[in-house]
Write a protein that holds these residues in place. Structure first.
Motif, mmCIF file in Angstrom:
data_model
loop_
_atom_site.group_PDB
_atom_site.id
_atom_site.type_symbol
_atom_site.label_atom_id
_atom_site.label_comp_id
_atom_site.label_asym_id
_atom_site.label_seq_id
_atom_site.Cartn_x
_atom_site.Cartn_y
_atom_site.Cartn_z
ATOM 1 N N GLY A 1 0.828 -1.205 0.000
ATOM 2 C CA GLY A 1 0.000 0.000 0.000
ATOM 3 C C GLY A 1 0.853 1.242 0.000
ATOM 4 O O GLY A 1 2.084 1.175 0.051
ATOM 5 N N GLY B 1 15.109 3.962 2.389
ATOM 6 C CA GLY B 1 15.118 4.221 0.946
ATOM 7 C C GLY B 1 13.765 4.634 0.411
ATOM 8 O O GLY B 1 13.466 4.376 -0.761
ATOM 9 N N TYR C 1 11.354 9.848 -1.821
ATOM 10 C CA TYR C 1 10.340 9.941 -2.865
ATOM 11 C C TYR C 1 9.145 10.785 -2.429
ATOM 12 O O TYR C 1 8.151 10.869 -3.136
ATOM 13 C CB TYR C 1 9.906 8.536 -3.303
ATOM 14 C CG TYR C 1 11.083 7.741 -3.808
ATOM 15 C CD1 TYR C 1 11.778 8.172 -4.935
ATOM 16 C CD2 TYR C 1 11.539 6.623 -3.145
ATOM 17 C CE1 TYR C 1 12.899 7.490 -5.384
ATOM 18 C CE2 TYR C 1 12.656 5.928 -3.592
ATOM 19 C CZ TYR C 1 13.321 6.372 -4.708
ATOM 20 O OH TYR C 1 14.431 5.699 -5.160
HETATM 21 C C1 SAM Z 1 14.959 2.219 -2.989
HETATM 22 S S1 SAM Z 1 13.574 1.175 -2.766
HETATM 23 C C2 SAM Z 1 13.821 0.665 -1.100
HETATM 24 C C3 SAM Z 1 13.213 -0.682 -0.840
HETATM 25 C C4 SAM Z 1 13.482 -1.287 0.542
HETATM 26 N N1 SAM Z 1 12.915 -0.465 1.601
HETATM 27 C C5 SAM Z 1 14.937 -1.512 0.769
HETATM 28 O O1 SAM Z 1 15.511 -0.927 1.699
HETATM 29 O O2 SAM Z 1 15.553 -2.296 0.041
HETATM 30 C C6 SAM Z 1 12.261 2.355 -2.675
HETATM 31 C C7 SAM Z 1 10.914 1.726 -2.423
HETATM 32 O O3 SAM Z 1 10.011 2.775 -2.022
HETATM 33 C C8 SAM Z 1 8.744 2.428 -2.519
HETATM 34 N N2 SAM Z 1 7.890 3.622 -2.495
HETATM 35 C C9 SAM Z 1 8.071 4.805 -3.112
HETATM 36 N N3 SAM Z 1 7.060 5.656 -2.854
HETATM 37 C C10 SAM Z 1 6.213 4.986 -2.022
HETATM 38 C C11 SAM Z 1 4.980 5.303 -1.404
HETATM 39 N N4 SAM Z 1 4.401 6.488 -1.563
HETATM 40 N N5 SAM Z 1 4.395 4.375 -0.621
HETATM 41 C C12 SAM Z 1 4.981 3.157 -0.424
HETATM 42 N N6 SAM Z 1 6.153 2.795 -0.978
HETATM 43 C C13 SAM Z 1 6.750 3.692 -1.779
HETATM 44 C C14 SAM Z 1 9.025 1.904 -3.913
HETATM 45 O O4 SAM Z 1 7.984 1.085 -4.360
HETATM 46 C C15 SAM Z 1 10.301 1.069 -3.655
HETATM 47 O O5 SAM Z 1 9.967 -0.253 -3.347
#
Ligand code: SAM
Length: 172
Positions: free
Chosen positions: A6, A27, A31
């Motif tokens: 979500g 990470g 965003y």
């Molecule tokens: C760089 S990856 C990091 C993934 C993981 N947390 C890790 O440390 O390996 C960034 C993640 O943020 C998620 N993401 C970005 N915007 C988001 C949002 N508004 N809600 C939930 N997830 C989000 C993306 O789908 C992606 O899986």
């Protein structure tokens, strides 16, 4: 373990207050146009005394990556603000240590420890082959040491902040 997919902004709709002993938000904050709303949501779902772990792009040293890659236009832009384009071409936003620490403190989640992440290896190619075991071990040891040592940790590509949710009643 239960996996729930979500929007991060909606975690307060998905989970009751104080649902988690630990929240890892790694990470992801880069965003978001600003950190406040997501941190508000995290503050609600973590239990008093619980731990919040944030991994964010380091806005204090944004010029390091383009500079080490010889991208001098990129260096100029990096000095001008906290917006950047990441390796996969997505526009994102970095956080400055002092600002994020204050933002967390206002939400009763004071930072207790912080580390730099990717001090020496940030410019390694994403498709670089895995080094041999001894080299990998040396890299990890060097990164861990630099990540907790001044002044190196300040210029890391990423910052890892550990905050603890204060107990509302006791104020600690
Ligand atoms: C760089 S990856 C990091 C993934 C993981 N947390 C890790 O440390 O390996 C960034 C993640 O943020 C998620 N993401 C970005 N915007 C988001 C949002 N508004 N809600 C939930 N997830 C989000 C993306 O789908 C992606 O899986």
């Amino acid at each position: 373990m239960r996996l729930v997919q979500g929007e991060a902004e909606a975690i307060t709709d998905l989970f009751a207050p104080a649902s988690f002993d630990v929240v890892l938000c790694q990470g992801v904050l880069m965003y978001f146009p600003e950190p406040g709303p997501l941190l508000d949501a995290i503050a609600r779902v973590v239990v008093p005394g619980g731990i919040v772990s944030l991994l964010v792009r380091n806005g204090d040293a944004l010029a390091m990556r383009p500079g080490l890659l010889g991208d001098w236009d990129g260096v100029g832009k990096a000095f001008d603000g906290v917006a950047y384009r990441n390796r996969i071409g997505v526009d994102a936003r970095a956080d400055r240590l002092e600002d994020l620490t204050a933002t967390l403190a206002r939400r009763r989640m004071p930072v207790t420890r912080w580390y730099g992440v990717r001090v020496f290896t940030d410019t390694a190619a994403s498709d670089a082959p895995l080094p041999d075991d001894a080299t990998l071990d040396a890299i990890v040891r060097s990164e861990e040491r630099a990540g907790r040592t001044d002044p190196y940790r300040h210029v890391a590509a990423l910052l890892h902040l550990i905050a603890v949710r204060e107990d509302e009643a006791s104020g600690s």
